[in-house]
Design a protein around this motif. Structure first.
Motif, PDB file in Angstrom:
ATOM      1  N   GLN A 242      -5.407   5.967   3.852  1.00 46.36           N
ATOM      2  CA  GLN A 242      -4.182   5.337   4.336  1.00 46.36           C
ATOM      3  C   GLN A 242      -2.966   5.837   3.565  1.00 46.36           C
ATOM      4  OE1 GLN A 242      -3.832   3.162   7.062  1.00 46.36           O
ATOM      5  NE2 GLN A 242      -1.704   3.714   6.665  1.00 46.36           N
ATOM      6  N   LEU A 243      -3.104   5.982   2.250  1.00 50.85           N
ATOM      7  CA  LEU A 243      -1.987   6.475   1.435  1.00 50.85           C
ATOM      8  C   LEU A 243      -1.643   7.917   1.795  1.00 50.85           C
ATOM      9  CD1 LEU A 243      -2.929   4.918  -2.030  1.00 50.85           C
ATOM     10  CD2 LEU A 243      -0.870   4.423  -0.701  1.00 50.85           C
TER      11      LEU A 243
ATOM     12  N   ARG B 258       9.626   5.429   2.694  1.00 52.22           N
ATOM     13  CA  ARG B 258       8.573   4.733   3.439  1.00 52.22           C
ATOM     14  C   ARG B 258       7.775   3.813   2.524  1.00 52.22           C
ATOM     15  NH1 ARG B 258       7.953   9.711   6.053  1.00 52.22           N
ATOM     16  NH2 ARG B 258       6.130  10.256   4.808  1.00 52.22           N
ATOM     17  N   ILE B 259       7.497   4.274   1.313  1.00 46.54           N
ATOM     18  CA  ILE B 259       6.774   3.436   0.353  1.00 46.54           C
ATOM     19  C   ILE B 259       7.529   2.134   0.103  1.00 46.54           C
ATOM     20  CG2 ILE B 259       6.053   3.242  -2.070  1.00 46.54           C
ATOM     21  CD1 ILE B 259       5.639   6.298  -2.010  1.00 46.54           C
ATOM     22  N   SER B 260       8.829   2.259  -0.114  1.00 48.25           N
ATOM     23  CA  SER B 260       9.640   1.086  -0.465  1.00 48.25           C
ATOM     24  C   SER B 260       9.760   0.099   0.679  1.00 48.25           C
ATOM     25  CB  SER B 260      11.035   1.528  -0.914  1.00 48.25           C
ATOM     26  OG  SER B 260      11.786   1.993   0.193  1.00 48.25           O
TER      27      SER B 260
ATOM     28  N   ARG C 145      -1.791   9.187  -5.320  1.00 50.44           N
ATOM     29  CA  ARG C 145      -2.726   8.866  -6.404  1.00 50.44           C
ATOM     30  C   ARG C 145      -2.197   7.725  -7.278  1.00 50.44           C
ATOM     31  NH1 ARG C 145      -2.864   9.931 -11.720  1.00 50.44           N
ATOM     32  NH2 ARG C 145      -4.936   9.996 -12.722  1.00 50.44           N
ATOM     33  N   ALA C 146      -0.898   7.777  -7.584  1.00 51.42           N
ATOM     34  CA  ALA C 146      -0.296   6.757  -8.440  1.00 51.42           C
ATOM     35  C   ALA C 146      -0.332   5.375  -7.801  1.00 51.42           C
ATOM     36  CB  ALA C 146       1.147   7.139  -8.771  1.00 51.42           C
ATOM     37  N   LEU C 147      -0.399   5.331  -6.481  1.00 48.90           N
ATOM     38  CA  LEU C 147      -0.395   4.051  -5.769  1.00 48.90           C
ATOM     39  C   LEU C 147      -1.796   3.502  -5.525  1.00 48.90           C
ATOM     40  CD1 LEU C 147       2.366   4.887  -3.138  1.00 48.90           C
ATOM     41  CD2 LEU C 147       2.572   3.278  -5.031  1.00 48.90           C
ATOM     42  N   MET C 148      -2.831   4.240  -5.873  1.00 50.84           N
ATOM     43  CA  MET C 148      -4.200   3.829  -5.565  1.00 50.84           C
ATOM     44  C   MET C 148      -4.574   2.490  -6.195  1.00 50.84           C
ATOM     45  SD  MET C 148      -6.323   5.226  -3.485  1.00 50.84           S
ATOM     46  CE  MET C 148      -7.901   4.674  -4.128  1.00 50.84           C
TER      47      MET C 148
END
Length: 263
Positions: free
Chosen positions: A124-125, A186-188, A154-157
């Motif tokens: 998904q990431l 998009r992350i924010s 990776r940092a968001l895993m």
């Protein structure tokens, strides 16, 4: 409170790298840490990640107090950290999917067996960050911009409450930079998005999502507050020590030097 620094100073080799830094970041805020080369940005990031500890002052990061808690590993698993120094540490033969999965274990390389849930989150990431098309490509074949997006995934895993992006667009061409910035935006926008600290010395990288800015100069906080106040012609003219002009287009700032002619 995500982090709180009170009169934090750092001394190394008889020199002060940081002096009396005061900074508060609240949950839901996104900050730019802006400073020129040698301003102390790296020293400050090393403190936030507990790679070093302050010489004086008080620090709380994600509820942990420096000097009162053994926090190195406990803290780092809660901080998603992306920097150029990470680029060369991964096994070049791992594919993008494996690099992202390693973030679930905070390891450089995948040495444990990921769960199905981890695999689903990694996929998904990769999709969210526009990396899914090259999930099976080896890390060594990826462009610099593609690698950066993989490292952010990776940092968001581990679903960190704090994401620190240290000069993530450094070395990218215009198209790769804008693609990366689109991914960050998009992350924010997600309802469970982490607080983001974006470190840069290029004001054109400052997105509308970054509502707060700290200006760091020669190891000291020059000013901090609302981005529209910090990234202004008068304030940055004082900061740089030369006349500059800041213009805004689609809520993005752009910098130019003011040339003064005689006569």
């Amino acid at each position: 409170m995500i982090l709180e620094l009170e009169n934090v100073s750092l001394k190394r080799g008889g020199s002060w790298l940081l002096e009396n830094v005061n900074w508060k970041v609240e949950k839901g805020q996104n900050w730019v840490l802006f400073g020129l080369n040698g301003s102390g940005k790296t020293s400050l990031l090393n403190l936030l990640n507990a790679f070093t500890f302050p010489t004086s002052g008080n620090m709380h990061v994600l509820g942990m107090e420096f000097g009162r808690t053994y926090l190195a590993e406990k803290l780092r698993i809660q901080i998603g950290y992306v920097s150029s120094s990470l680029q060369q540490k991964f096994n070049l033969h791992d594919n993008a999917f494996e690099v992202v999965l390693s973030g679930a274990f905070a390891s450089i390389g995948l040495y444990e067996t990921p769960t199905d849930e981890m695999r689903t989150r990694a996929a998904q990431l990769l999709h969210d960050l526009g990396c899914y098309a090259y999930a099976n490509r080896r890390y060594e074949t990826l462009s610099l911009g593609e690698r950066q997006r993989v490292l952010i995934a990776r940092a968001l895993m581990a679903d960190p409450p704090l994401l620190i992006l240290d000069e993530p667009a450094n070395g990218l061409d215009f198209l790769a930079r804008e693609a990366l910035l689109d991914s960050i935006e998009r992350i924010s926008s997600h309802h469970d998005a982490p607080t983001i600290i974006y470190v840069t010395h290029h004001i054109e990288e400052i997105l509308p999502i970054f509502d707060k800015t700290l200006l760091l100069k020669e190891g000291k906080v020059f000013a901090s507050g609302d981005t529209t106040d910090m990234i202004s012609s008068p304030n940055l003219s004082d900061f740089f020590g030369i006349p500059v002009n800041v213009s805004w287009d689609h809520n993005r700032p752009y910098l130019s030097r003011v040339h003064i002619t005689n006569g």
